[in-house]
Design a protein around this motif. Structure first.
Motif: not given
Length: 262
Positions: A151-159, A161-180
Motif C-alpha cells: 500500500x505505501x508503495x502504491x499510494x505513498x506512506x502518508x496516504x 497511514x490514513x487508509x490504514x488508521x481510519x479504515x475509510x472506504x475509497x473508490x477505483x477513481x480515488x485509488x488511481x488518483x492516489x497512485x494505484x
C-alpha cells in the motif's frame, strides 16, 4: 461448490474465488484452495499469464469473521492468527513472485485481505463502482496480506497511514488518483478487460517478464550498485532466450516477433 475455480484457456489461467453468497470472504477451505491453486498455475509451464477474480458481484471481502470469531473462542489469538503465516502470506508471496504476470479483475467489495491480494498482483482492472478498504483498524487489527508493503508503495506512506488508521472506504477513481496502477472499467466487465490484458501478456516475452518482476521487487532492498549487477545478470539470462533471438531477427526482417516464453 468448489471453493476456488481454475479455468485454463490457451495460455491464460483464470483463478476465481468461488464463495459469492458470502462476498467471497475467506474461510479455511477457500484459503487452502486459493493457496494451492495459485501455486499450481505458477508452476504450470503451459500457463503464461494469470487472472485473479471473484465469483459473482464481488472480488473478496477479506477474512470470514464468523469463522474467525469461532477460532478465537476455540484456541485464542495465537491459534486464530496462524492463518496469516499459513495462508495469507503464501498467497501474497505467490501472486507477487510467480514468474508470470498476474492481473486482478476487481468488482464490488475489495476489502482487507482482498485489497492485499489485488495489490500483490502485477496489474489490476477495477470496476468503477468497486468499494475498496483496508478495514483492519475497524475491527482492532493491523495489516496482513502484504498491505504494509504494497500500500505505501502504491499510494505513498502518508496516504497509506490514513487508509490504514481510519479504515475509510475509497473508490477505483480515488485509488488511481492516489497512485494505484489500475484500469478502471464499467461495472460488470472487469473480468473481460482483465482477460484481454492477460492474453496480451501471455503472448509476450514471459521469460523477460519473470526477470523484470524479480528485478523490480528486489530493487527496494538493494543499493544502486547491487541493482546494476543484478540487471547485468538478468539481462544475460533474458538475452539467452529463444524469445530474444527471435525478436532480434524479426526486427531485422521487419516482421513482428512471436514469443514462446523461453
Amino acid at each position: 461448490m468448489e471453493p476456488v475455480l481454475i479455468e485454463r484457456r490457451e495460455a491464460v489461467a483464470t483463478v476465481t474465488i468461488n464463495r459469492p453468497e458470502r462476498r467471497n470472504s475467506l474461510n479455511a477451505e477457500v484459503k487452502v484452495a486459493l493457496r494451492d491453486a495459485l501455486a499450481g498455475v505458477a508452476a504450470d509451464p503451459a500457463v503464461r499469464a494469470v487472472v485473479l477474480t471473484g465469483a459473482g458481484e464481488h472480488f473478496c471481502a477479506g477474512q470470514d469473521l464468523k469463522e474467525h470469531a469461532d477460532a478465537l473462542a476455540a484456541g485464542g489469538a495465537e491459534s486464530a492468527f496462524a492463518t496469516v503465516a499459513e495462508h495469507y502470506a503464501p498467497i501474497v508471496r505467490c501472486l507477487a513472485t510467480m514468474p508470470k504476470p498476474v492481473v486482478a479483475a476487481v468488482e464490488g467489495n475489495c476489502v482487507g485481505a482482498g485489497l492485499g491480494f489485488a495489490l500483490a498482483c502485477d496489474l489490476r482492472v477495477i470496476a468503477s463502482d468497486a468499494v475498496l478498504a483496508t478495514a483492519f483498524s475497524s475491527i482492532g487489527l493491523t495489516c496482513d496480506s502484504g498491505l504494509a508493503h504494497t500500500l505505501p508503495r502504491a499510494v505513498g506512506e502518508s496516504r497509506a497511514r490514513r487508509l490504514v488508521l481510519l479504515a475509510e472506504t475509497f473508490t477505483a477513481a480515488q485509488a488511481v488518483e492516489w497512485g494505484v496502477d489500475a484500469d478502471v472499467s464499467d461495472p460488470g466487465v472487469s473480468l473481460l478487460a482483465a482477460t484481454r490484458l492477460a492474453e496480451r501478456l501471455a503472448a509476450g516475452p514471459t521469460a523477460a517478464y519473470a526477470e523484470s518482476k524479480r528485478l523490480l521487487a528486489e530493487s527496494w532492498t538493494r543499493s544502486l550498485e547491487e541493482t546494476l549487477a543484478a540487471e547485468s545478470a538478468g539481462q544475460t539470462r533474458a538475452g539467452s532466450t529463444h524469445d530474444h533471438a527471435g525478436a532480434v531477427q524479426a526486427f531485422l526482417s521487419k516482421d513482428g516477433p512471436v514469443f514462446v516464453g523461453r
